[in-house]
Motif scaffolding. Structure first.
Motif, PDB file in Angstrom:
ATOM      1  N   TYR A  98      -9.772   4.211   9.874  1.00  0.00           N
ATOM      2  CA  TYR A  98      -7.934   5.380   9.327  1.00  0.00           C
ATOM      3  C   TYR A  98      -7.125   4.533   8.727  1.00  0.00           C
ATOM      4  CZ  TYR A  98     -11.176   8.771  12.055  1.00  0.00           C
ATOM      5  OH  TYR A  98     -12.415   9.755  11.881  1.00  0.00           O
ATOM      6  N   ILE A  99      -6.960   3.611   9.072  1.00  0.00           N
ATOM      7  CA  ILE A  99      -5.310   3.523   9.624  1.00  0.00           C
ATOM      8  C   ILE A  99      -5.661   2.306   7.954  1.00  0.00           C
ATOM      9  CG2 ILE A  99      -3.506   1.841   9.648  1.00  0.00           C
ATOM     10  CD1 ILE A  99      -4.465   2.300  12.340  1.00  0.00           C
ATOM     11  N   LYS A 100      -6.329   1.240   7.459  1.00  0.00           N
ATOM     12  CA  LYS A 100      -6.649   0.491   6.768  1.00  0.00           C
ATOM     13  C   LYS A 100      -7.062   1.088   5.236  1.00  0.00           C
ATOM     14  CE  LYS A 100      -8.122  -3.704   8.860  1.00  0.00           C
ATOM     15  NZ  LYS A 100      -8.821  -4.200   9.116  1.00  0.00           N
ATOM     16  N   PRO A 101      -8.121   2.399   5.400  1.00  0.00           N
ATOM     17  CA  PRO A 101      -7.942   3.282   4.429  1.00  0.00           C
ATOM     18  C   PRO A 101      -7.002   3.612   4.148  1.00  0.00           C
ATOM     19  CG  PRO A 101      -9.855   2.783   5.507  1.00  0.00           C
ATOM     20  CD  PRO A 101      -8.563   2.720   6.029  1.00  0.00           C
ATOM     21  N   SER A 102      -6.206   4.272   4.972  1.00  0.00           N
ATOM     22  CA  SER A 102      -4.218   5.166   4.622  1.00  0.00           C
ATOM     23  C   SER A 102      -3.673   4.913   3.794  1.00  0.00           C
ATOM     24  CB  SER A 102      -4.148   6.218   5.835  1.00  0.00           C
ATOM     25  OG  SER A 102      -3.879   5.116   6.791  1.00  0.00           O
ATOM     26  N   SER A 103      -4.065   2.979   4.380  1.00  0.00           N
ATOM     27  CA  SER A 103      -2.690   2.063   3.127  1.00  0.00           C
ATOM     28  C   SER A 103      -2.976   1.441   2.103  1.00  0.00           C
ATOM     29  CB  SER A 103      -2.616   0.869   4.281  1.00  0.00           C
ATOM     30  OG  SER A 103      -2.185   1.361   5.972  1.00  0.00           O
ATOM     31  N   ALA A 104      -4.162   2.228   2.019  1.00  0.00           N
ATOM     32  CA  ALA A 104      -4.678   1.771  -0.025  1.00  0.00           C
ATOM     33  C   ALA A 104      -3.613   2.209  -0.719  1.00  0.00           C
ATOM     34  CB  ALA A 104      -6.054   1.964  -0.344  1.00  0.00           C
ATOM     35  N   THR A 105      -3.566   1.249  -1.918  1.00  0.00           N
ATOM     36  CA  THR A 105      -2.465   1.992  -2.834  1.00  0.00           C
ATOM     37  C   THR A 105      -3.352   2.647  -3.900  1.00  0.00           C
ATOM     38  OG1 THR A 105      -3.342  -0.222  -4.062  1.00  0.00           O
ATOM     39  CG2 THR A 105      -1.114  -0.419  -2.542  1.00  0.00           C
ATOM     40  N   VAL A 106      -2.611   3.591  -4.199  1.00  0.00           N
ATOM     41  CA  VAL A 106      -3.523   4.287  -4.934  1.00  0.00           C
ATOM     42  C   VAL A 106      -2.663   4.559  -6.388  1.00  0.00           C
ATOM     43  CG1 VAL A 106      -4.435   5.722  -3.052  1.00  0.00           C
ATOM     44  CG2 VAL A 106      -1.863   6.977  -4.026  1.00  0.00           C
ATOM     45  N   PRO A 116       1.237   8.049   2.568  1.00  0.00           N
ATOM     46  CA  PRO A 116       2.883   7.150   3.039  1.00  0.00           C
ATOM     47  C   PRO A 116       3.330   6.456   4.402  1.00  0.00           C
ATOM     48  CG  PRO A 116       3.586   9.779   1.959  1.00  0.00           C
ATOM     49  CD  PRO A 116       1.155   9.543   2.547  1.00  0.00           C
ATOM     50  N   ALA A 117       3.698   5.333   3.678  1.00  0.00           N
ATOM     51  CA  ALA A 117       3.882   4.423   4.796  1.00  0.00           C
ATOM     52  C   ALA A 117       5.336   5.450   6.457  1.00  0.00           C
ATOM     53  CB  ALA A 117       5.036   3.439   5.430  1.00  0.00           C
ATOM     54  N   ALA A 118       5.647   6.414   5.842  1.00  0.00           N
ATOM     55  CA  ALA A 118       6.623   6.645   7.228  1.00  0.00           C
ATOM     56  C   ALA A 118       5.431   7.990   8.211  1.00  0.00           C
ATOM     57  CB  ALA A 118       7.492   8.345   6.027  1.00  0.00           C
ATOM     58  N   GLU A 119       4.509   8.776   7.200  1.00  0.00           N
ATOM     59  CA  GLU A 119       3.328   9.163   7.950  1.00  0.00           C
ATOM     60  C   GLU A 119       2.110   8.839   8.885  1.00  0.00           C
ATOM     61  OE1 GLU A 119       1.865  11.736   5.443  1.00  0.00           O
ATOM     62  OE2 GLU A 119       4.002  12.717   4.410  1.00  0.00           O
ATOM     63  N   ARG A 120       2.460   7.197   8.158  1.00  0.00           N
ATOM     64  CA  ARG A 120       1.593   6.656   9.107  1.00  0.00           C
ATOM     65  C   ARG A 120       1.654   6.189  10.622  1.00  0.00           C
ATOM     66  NH1 ARG A 120       0.475   3.480   3.912  1.00  0.00           N
ATOM     67  NH2 ARG A 120       1.632   2.088   5.020  1.00  0.00           N
TER      68      ARG A 120
END
Length: 119
Positions: free
Chosen positions: A20-28, A43-47
């Motif tokens: 979850y964490i690493k994939p959600s940090s991927a750039t788009v 977005p970083a704030a939501e993560r």
């Protein structure tokens, strides 16, 4: 193994990071290379709101707490025949129980990291 649960917990934290964490940090790239390289899947704030502190928890459990529990329990991690002979009267079991308890006591300040999750 008395520390199997802690190993399972550490593995779960690692999986949470990997899945979850690493994939959600991927750039788009939005709209075919339009957008900035700083935009991420989440977005970083939501993560931070959802996953904040998990890296610290994983680091503590994997690098400190689990190894300490394993060291404390090691004297009891032998065949039952060996243990029965060495632990006559339960002295070894009491020493190991005290070592495990001391591991928890000495780790108590780090356990405060969980306070943000229980609020």
């Amino acid at each position: 193994m008395p520390y199997r649960t802690e190993r399972t917990y550490v593995r779960g934290l690692q999986e949470l990071d990997d899945i979850y964490i690493k994939p959600s940090s991927a750039t788009v790239n939005l709209l075919g290379n339009v957008g900035t390289a700083k935009e991420t899947v989440i977005p970083a704030a939501e993560r931070k709101l959802v996953f904040g502190g998990l890296e610290s928890l994983f680091s503590f459990h994997n690098g400190s707490f689990l190894p300490a529990l394993e060291r404390a329990a090691a004297p009891l991690m032998r065949s039952s025949a060996e243990l029965a002979k060495e632990d006559e009267g339960g002295a070894l079991s009491r020493r190991v129980a005290a070592a495990v308890a001391n591991t928890f006591v000495s780790s108590a300040p780090f356990m405060k990291m969980y306070s943000s999750y229980i609020k």
